[in-house]
Design an enzyme around this catalytic site. Sequence first.
Site, PDB file in Angstrom:
ATOM      1  N   THR A  28     -20.886  77.826  51.375  1.00 53.57           N
ATOM      2  CA  THR A  28     -19.870  78.724  50.830  1.00 53.57           C
ATOM      3  C   THR A  28     -19.411  79.750  51.862  1.00 53.57           C
ATOM      4  O   THR A  28     -18.217  80.067  51.951  1.00 53.57           O
ATOM      5  CB  THR A  28     -20.403  79.449  49.576  1.00 53.57           C
ATOM      6  OG1 THR A  28     -20.693  78.485  48.570  1.00 53.57           O
ATOM      7  CG2 THR A  28     -19.393  80.440  49.039  1.00 53.57           C
ATOM      8  N   THR A  76     -16.133  74.813  47.662  1.00 53.85           N
ATOM      9  CA  THR A  76     -16.984  74.549  48.831  1.00 53.85           C
ATOM     10  C   THR A  76     -17.630  73.168  48.721  1.00 53.85           C
ATOM     11  O   THR A  76     -17.784  72.452  49.717  1.00 53.85           O
ATOM     12  CB  THR A  76     -18.102  75.613  48.921  1.00 53.85           C
ATOM     13  OG1 THR A  76     -17.516  76.880  49.186  1.00 53.85           O
ATOM     14  CG2 THR A  76     -19.098  75.277  50.018  1.00 53.85           C
ATOM     15  N   ASN A  77     -17.937  72.780  47.478  1.00 55.65           N
ATOM     16  CA  ASN A  77     -18.766  71.596  47.264  1.00 55.65           C
ATOM     17  C   ASN A  77     -18.022  70.274  47.385  1.00 55.65           C
ATOM     18  O   ASN A  77     -18.644  69.215  47.407  1.00 55.65           O
ATOM     19  CB  ASN A  77     -19.442  71.689  45.903  1.00 55.65           C
ATOM     20  CG  ASN A  77     -20.237  72.970  45.764  1.00 55.65           C
ATOM     21  OD1 ASN A  77     -20.577  73.604  46.757  1.00 55.65           O
ATOM     22  ND2 ASN A  77     -20.509  73.372  44.537  1.00 55.65           N
ATOM     23  N   SER A 101     -38.835  69.943  93.500  1.00 52.18           N
ATOM     24  CA  SER A 101     -39.979  70.839  93.494  1.00 52.18           C
ATOM     25  C   SER A 101     -39.688  72.108  94.284  1.00 52.18           C
ATOM     26  O   SER A 101     -38.991  72.074  95.298  1.00 52.18           O
ATOM     27  CB  SER A 101     -41.207  70.135  94.094  1.00 52.18           C
ATOM     28  OG  SER A 101     -42.286  71.022  94.211  1.00 52.18           O
TER      29      SER A 101
END
Length: 465
Positions: A99, A139-140, A316
């Site tokens: 949301t 939102t869903n 290294s």
Amino acid sequence: MDYRIEKDMLGVKSINDEKYYGINTIRAMENFNIGDKFVNIDFVKEIALIKKAAAMVNIKLKKLDEEKGKAIIKAAEEVVSGLFDENFHINAFQGGAGTSTNMNVNEVIANRALELLGRKKGEYDIIHPNNHVNMSQSTNDVCPTALRIAAIRKIRKLADALASLQEAFQIKEDEFANILKLGRTELMDALPMMAGQGFGAYAKAIERDRWRIYKVEERLRVINIGGTAIGTGLNATNKYIFMITDLLQDLTGIGLARSDFPMDITQNADVFVEVSGLLKSCAVNLMKISNDLRLLGSGPRGGFGEILLPMEQAGSSIMPGKVNPVIPEMVAQVAMRIISNDSGITFAAASGQLELNAFIPIITENLLESLELLERTIIIFREKCIEGIEVNKDKCKENLEKSTAMTAALINHIGYDKASEVAKRSLASGKTLREILICEKILSEEEINKILNPLELTKPGIPGK
């Protein structure tokens, strides 16, 4: 610095008037202030694209004033273009099932639309984030639809990257087709093989990944837009549902389809688990291949040393001249991340309850991150490692001749037990199999040449017969 005051059901907030987001976004930024892992911006842009489509449909249905609707469309297009990316800084790990992200987009579009109309930000009586930008939506249904679209776009890029990687392995398969080397099982000497055959096996594994990932797009095309809060479609008409699905097809160029049961798509996230599982399978293959390359390229004096990996950087801070297999190591670590992301997606999908899964945000973050990481990693793996690999022919020959790998070729000529004795004497004396076979007159030189012919040893059949 100028500020504007916005209010909601919980109170009021002062907002920097340069910002396009509003009070919902401010609360989310405060509540989820746990780091700088923000919502994936491509996901945000797909939400904005849905807002554009919704406004276009609502104008046609005469639910939205045309002037306001056109301003919303223009503002949404600007969000999609990236013009307002700095206004989307809500943490990816948020409560509320997305949301906060949806409202962030609603507020930015609303305030930019107001600006386009010559109004001030926050004049929500003119254009409201919920009433106008979020009209006929929830939102869903917006977030799952946006995730599916964003995932499909990234899947297509990933499939292309995998195709190029497969081709790179196939080129190496041909390039090394005539170089005999020692095969290994359980890290111990096994049968002889052509170096190209190993790369051919890698190409086949990547081919499967490419095909699986390419095909899984079909599973994501079904969307629940118009289902609104729980999939029942409250506040969205049937005309709207059909029209926005068709319009999203046109806007995205993706064969999206309206779900015949939106409640399923709204509450169940198993499709994302399925997609993630295929990404995990790809990660597993990449990790295995990268570890093989590290072993085969180990050395340069104390390891296998059978392939030469491109040298990309000093290895290294204390050992001069050391060069590490940094690209395969990066690939392996990305694979670990993908596998971890898959676990998160699995837990999140299983944790959904009743009519909604509250954990869509972490599913979104993990899935899109996995897709992006895989695509970029595969491109670098191909360009900075695979394409530059060379085979150390001398080392391959040396390792093969020192081993007893070719004793398996003798089984059908002298039997398993006799072949085992020859192998044992070879290891004890340091002599090659050929030397022992000739010295002890077990086989003639002509027979040995036929049996130990590299082309005979690396294909189906009985060598020498």
